[in-house]
Design an enzyme around this catalytic site. Structure first.
Site, PDB file in Angstrom:
ATOM      1  CE  LYS A 211      -4.315  -1.925   1.536  1.00 25.39           C
ATOM      2  NZ  LYS A 211      -5.581  -1.553   2.208  1.00 25.39           N
ATOM      3  CB  ILE A 212       0.149   4.734   0.844  1.00 30.27           C
ATOM      4  CG1 ILE A 212       0.796   6.073   0.472  1.00 30.27           C
ATOM      5  CG2 ILE A 212      -0.394   4.768   2.274  1.00 30.27           C
ATOM      6  CD1 ILE A 212      -0.193   7.204   0.317  1.00 30.27           C
TER       7      ILE A 212
ATOM      8  CG  HIS B 226      10.310   5.886  -0.424  1.00 30.28           C
ATOM      9  ND1 HIS B 226      10.599   4.821   0.400  1.00 30.28           N
ATOM     10  CD2 HIS B 226       9.557   5.380  -1.438  1.00 30.28           C
ATOM     11  CE1 HIS B 226      10.050   3.726  -0.095  1.00 30.28           C
ATOM     12  NE2 HIS B 226       9.406   4.039  -1.201  1.00 30.28           N
TER      13      HIS B 226
ATOM     14  N   GLY C 277       8.164  -3.711  -0.367  1.00 31.79           N
ATOM     15  CA  GLY C 277       7.168  -3.925  -1.406  1.00 31.79           C
ATOM     16  C   GLY C 277       7.896  -4.376  -2.650  1.00 31.79           C
TER      17      GLY C 277
ATOM     18  CB  CYS D  98       2.337  -0.686   5.119  1.00 31.25           C
ATOM     19  SG  CYS D  98       4.036  -0.176   4.794  1.00 31.25           S
TER      20      CYS D  98
END
Length: 265
Positions: free
Chosen positions: A76-77, A80, A186, A215
């Site tokens: 998911k999201i 960074h 991921g 996530c």
């Protein structure tokens, strides 16, 4: 597996924009598929950016409309940015491809890296990535009555039943205080070659995670090596340690294809 080649794309003031790194991943991925390059791990930092995997829901995105890059990896999201060591191992795997085994190898690398710095970490059942487990919660007295919720984890959309076994800590169903993710993962495998990878929180500003549900996991937090150790830790300190363990785990991995049971007549 062949010797692993490392490419330092950029750190600090030379941090690499996410789109540029993604383009380079795809270029190396195509070359690895054609055997034009060996297995390669891109190592870098990104300027601040949110990236969303294929399963990200609208309500998990930043509430203030902060731009998000949609990517072709699983998960998911996440965020960074500076202070985070990002690695994109691009490897050719045998067929039939075992995606979970590849994920476990990357988790093992990061568990070893954290251990070398004195931070104990673990996998958590049903959840990808590497975690600092929460402290045990005091045993609460039973209130009596019959509970028919035999395994609440199975109702959790983020519980992946493939991520289980003796190397995983039990999923936290209230028996620990909040677990803290120190390394997000991921991955994607296309044409038998891996893409994307890991993001180890070395010394980032973790307040950037406050705008999202990292996530997609609502009952866990985020941490870093610097926070857990109570001191400054730099990417420069961690980089050679990460390379050492990436080589040790990935170059020595047993990449024999899984045995596939033949269909009965």
């Amino acid at each position: 597996m062949s010797e692993l080649r490392f490419v330092h794309m950029g750190f600090g003031a030379e941090a690499v924009e996410y789109q540029a790194a993604w383009d380079e991943q795809r270029r190396v991925h195509a070359a690895r598929f054609l055997d034009e390059v060996p297995d390669t791990c891109l190592l870098l930092e990104h300027p601040p950016v949110y990236t969303a995997g294929r399963r990200t829901a609208d309500n998990e995105r930043p509430l203030d409309g902060t731009p998000v890059v949609d990517v072709d990896r699983g998960g998911k999201i996440t965020w960074h940015g500076p202070g985070q060591l990002v690695g994109y191992p691009i490897q050719k795997l045998p067929r039939p491809v075992d995606v979970v085994a590849h994920l476990r190898r990357l988790e093992e690398v990061m568990i070893r890296v954290c251990a070398e710095f004195g931070v104990a970490t673990s996998r958590v059942e049903g959840r990808a990535g590497v975690w600092v487990l929460g402290d045990p919660v005091e045993q609460r007295p039973s209130l009596g009555g019959l509970s028919l919720d035999f395994d609440p984890r199975l109702a959790d959309d983020e519980f992946d039943p493939r991520l289980n076994g003796p190397e995983y800590a039990p999923s936290n169903a209230g028996q620990r205080r909040e677990d803290r993710k120190i390394c997000a993962m991921g991955i994607r495998v296309a044409k038998g070659v891996t893409m994307h990878g890991f993001a180890l929180n070395v010394n980032p500003d973790t307040s950037s995670f406050d705008k999202i549900i990292p996530c997609g996991i609502r009952d866990a937090g985020v941490t870093s090596l610097a926070y857990e150790l109570g001191r400054e830790v730099t990417i420069g300190e961690v980089l050679p340690v990460a390379e050492k363990h990436l080589r040790d785990v990935l170059e020595n991995a047993d990449l024999k294809p899984r045995e596939v049971e033949r269909a009965s007549a």
